[in-house]
Each structure stands twice: as C-alpha cells, then as structure tokens.
Design a protein around this motif. Structure first.
Motif, PDB file in Angstrom:
ATOM      1  N   ASN A  83      99.593 -10.768 -41.411  1.00 46.33           N
ATOM      2  CA  ASN A  83     100.572 -11.282 -42.598  1.00 46.33           C
ATOM      3  C   ASN A  83     100.892 -10.049 -43.168  1.00 46.33           C
ATOM      4  O   ASN A  83     100.401  -9.004 -43.363  1.00 46.33           O
ATOM      5  CB  ASN A  83      99.593 -12.018 -43.255  1.00 46.33           C
ATOM      6  N   ASN A  84     102.204 -10.266 -43.602  1.00 50.94           N
ATOM      7  CA  ASN A  84     102.874  -9.304 -44.544  1.00 50.94           C
ATOM      8  C   ASN A  84     102.210  -9.419 -45.984  1.00 50.94           C
ATOM      9  O   ASN A  84     102.232 -10.606 -46.432  1.00 50.94           O
ATOM     10  CB  ASN A  84     104.336  -9.396 -44.566  1.00 50.94           C
ATOM     11  N   PRO A  85     101.742  -8.334 -46.684  1.00 55.60           N
ATOM     12  CA  PRO A  85     101.218  -8.543 -47.943  1.00 55.60           C
ATOM     13  C   PRO A  85     102.061  -9.255 -48.853  1.00 55.60           C
ATOM     14  O   PRO A  85     101.725  -9.839 -49.875  1.00 55.60           O
ATOM     15  CB  PRO A  85     100.995  -7.132 -48.353  1.00 55.60           C
ATOM     16  N   LEU A  86     103.558  -9.050 -48.698  1.00 53.86           N
ATOM     17  CA  LEU A  86     104.424  -9.702 -49.610  1.00 53.86           C
ATOM     18  C   LEU A  86     104.135 -11.283 -49.740  1.00 53.86           C
ATOM     19  O   LEU A  86     104.460 -11.986 -50.504  1.00 53.86           O
ATOM     20  CB  LEU A  86     105.611  -9.231 -49.196  1.00 53.86           C
ATOM     21  N   LYS A  87     104.229 -11.608 -48.276  1.00 54.86           N
ATOM     22  CA  LYS A  87     103.866 -12.868 -47.995  1.00 54.86           C
ATOM     23  C   LYS A  87     102.637 -13.584 -48.747  1.00 54.86           C
ATOM     24  O   LYS A  87     102.519 -14.704 -49.334  1.00 54.86           O
ATOM     25  CB  LYS A  87     103.991 -13.330 -46.683  1.00 54.86           C
ATOM     26  N   LEU A  88     101.552 -12.974 -48.383  1.00 60.26           N
ATOM     27  CA  LEU A  88     100.256 -13.328 -48.800  1.00 60.26           C
ATOM     28  C   LEU A  88     100.089 -13.323 -50.314  1.00 60.26           C
ATOM     29  O   LEU A  88      99.637 -14.181 -51.082  1.00 60.26           O
ATOM     30  CB  LEU A  88      99.076 -12.292 -48.283  1.00 60.26           C
ATOM     31  N   ALA A  89     100.648 -12.216 -51.155  1.00 64.33           N
ATOM     32  CA  ALA A  89     100.550 -12.351 -52.448  1.00 64.33           C
ATOM     33  C   ALA A  89     101.357 -13.418 -53.204  1.00 64.33           C
ATOM     34  O   ALA A  89     101.056 -14.100 -54.084  1.00 64.33           O
ATOM     35  CB  ALA A  89     101.348 -10.920 -53.002  1.00 64.33           C
ATOM     36  N   GLY A  90     102.831 -13.683 -52.591  1.00 62.48           N
ATOM     37  CA  GLY A  90     103.507 -14.891 -52.901  1.00 62.48           C
ATOM     38  C   GLY A  90     102.911 -16.195 -53.128  1.00 62.48           C
ATOM     39  O   GLY A  90     102.595 -17.030 -53.700  1.00 62.48           O
ATOM     40  N   GLU A  91     101.976 -16.432 -51.747  1.00 66.56           N
ATOM     41  CA  GLU A  91     101.297 -17.679 -51.515  1.00 66.56           C
ATOM     42  C   GLU A  91     100.259 -17.728 -52.173  1.00 66.56           C
ATOM     43  O   GLU A  91      99.930 -18.831 -52.786  1.00 66.56           O
ATOM     44  CB  GLU A  91     100.998 -17.564 -49.999  1.00 66.56           C
ATOM     45  N   ALA A  92      99.619 -16.520 -52.649  1.00 66.26           N
ATOM     46  CA  ALA A  92      98.500 -16.707 -53.680  1.00 66.26           C
ATOM     47  C   ALA A  92      98.670 -17.002 -55.012  1.00 66.26           C
ATOM     48  O   ALA A  92      97.899 -17.745 -55.522  1.00 66.26           O
ATOM     49  CB  ALA A  92      97.533 -15.298 -53.407  1.00 66.26           C
ATOM     50  N   GLY A  93      99.793 -16.301 -55.369  1.00 67.14           N
ATOM     51  CA  GLY A  93     100.575 -16.852 -56.784  1.00 67.14           C
ATOM     52  C   GLY A  93     100.749 -18.058 -56.919  1.00 67.14           C
ATOM     53  O   GLY A  93     100.254 -18.791 -57.641  1.00 67.14           O
TER      54      GLY A  93
END
Length: 195
Positions: A83-93
């Motif tokens: 996973n791209n960390p940009l995607k994971l961070a957005g989903e986590a938020g």
C-alpha cells in the motif's frame, strides 16, 4: 484484563461466501457493547483462504464502528509493503473520524510469499518497505505539509486528509510474533506491540 473480538478469516468460497462470513462477523460485533468487549480487530491478507477475505480491514472496521459505540477498531494489521502510505494515512484518518476517534492502527511487515509474488514486490525488500511505510504514515497522521524522500515512496508538502480525530495520531501498534528485531524496532520507536 480486556477482551475483544479478532477476525482472521480462514475460509474460501466453497465453504462460505464473503457476504455470509462478514454478516456473521457483524452479528458478533453487535455483542461487543452488551458483553463489554473492548475492541474489534481484523487483518489484511490476499488471494488465499488464509486471510484472503480481508483485503482491506478498514472497510470492515468502518462498518463495525457503527455496530458498536464503545469498542475500539483495530487494524490487525495493515501492510505497507502493498500500500502507498499516502493511501493508508488517508484511510486511517477517515476511519478514525467515522469511529469517533476509536482507531488503533496496527501495522505489519507482511510475510506470505504468495502475496509478494502476486503484487510483484520483492520479498527481500519487506523490512525496508515496512519501516519506511511506518515512518511515512506516522508523519502524515501527526503532521501537516509532510515531505519524504523514500526508497519506495516519495512526496512533498502533503497534508493528509481527513486529519485524525485522535491527536497527534491514533495509537500505532506493531504486529510481530517471533522476530526479535521487530519487537526491538517497536520499543525503540515508542510503538505498542501486537503479538
């Protein structure tokens, strides 16, 4: 002592449909509040009955967060290798917002060779992808205007949205079962351990 529910699907279509598996799981989540369970957790895995019904734990946990008003929702765990960390961070938020600030973000290295093969990711890069991904996700959740020049992912002046409800970010858990290096990494960086 706290008790929770952990879902690690080990089932295929010949045994049970995805619809039936997750409907049953959500029915169990309905018991969290009356029984005092502290959390609901599920994994990220792909392509095989061992975990494959859960390619994105955040989807299930968003639904679970609406069935229980008190249980923490725990990714047990997401995999930066795929996973791209940009995607994971957005989903986590987003999940932290949907759950009213009840996300515990579990992150794992990934270990199943068939997943690396199918994603076209070199298994020998797993630790480097994992550590880079964790650092980038933590920065994106805890800071604004984040820049990172990594071996696998790079970005400049990014503010991940939505911002997490929990400040500075949801608790971060490091998943490990046997690797001493991973436990040491978690301790050095102030993360919780999920074994």
């Amino acid at each position: 002592m706290e008790f929770g529910i952990s879902f690690f699907p080990n089932v295929g279509p010949e045994e049970k449909s995805g619809r039936d598996y997750w409907n049953e799981a959500l029915s169990l989540v309905d018991l969290c509040d009356p029984l005092g369970f502290s959390h609901v957790r599920t994994v990220e895995h792909y392509f095989h009955p061992y975990g494959g019904y859960s390619p994105n734990p955040m989807v299930f946990l968003a639904a679970a967060s609406q069935r229980s008003k008190t249980a923490r929702v725990v990714t047990g765990a997401v995999l930066p290798a795929f996973n791209n960390p940009l995607k994971l961070a957005g989903e986590a938020g987003m999940l932290d917002a949907i759950s009213g600030g009840r996300l515990d973000l579990g992150i794992a290295r990934a270990f199943l060779p068939h997943e690396f093969e199918r994603f076209g990711v070199d298994l020998d890069t797993s630790r480097a992808r994992y550590e880079e991904g964790i650092a980038q996700i933590k920065a994106l959740l805890g800071e604004e205007n984040v820049s990172s020049s990594g071996q696998f992912h790079s970005f400049k002046n990014v503010t991940s949205l939505p911002r997490p409800t929990q400040q500075p970010h949801p608790p971060i858990w490091i998943a490990s079962t046997a690797n001493a290096e991973t436990f040491e990494y978690a301790g050095r960086n102030g993360f919780h351990c999920m074994a």
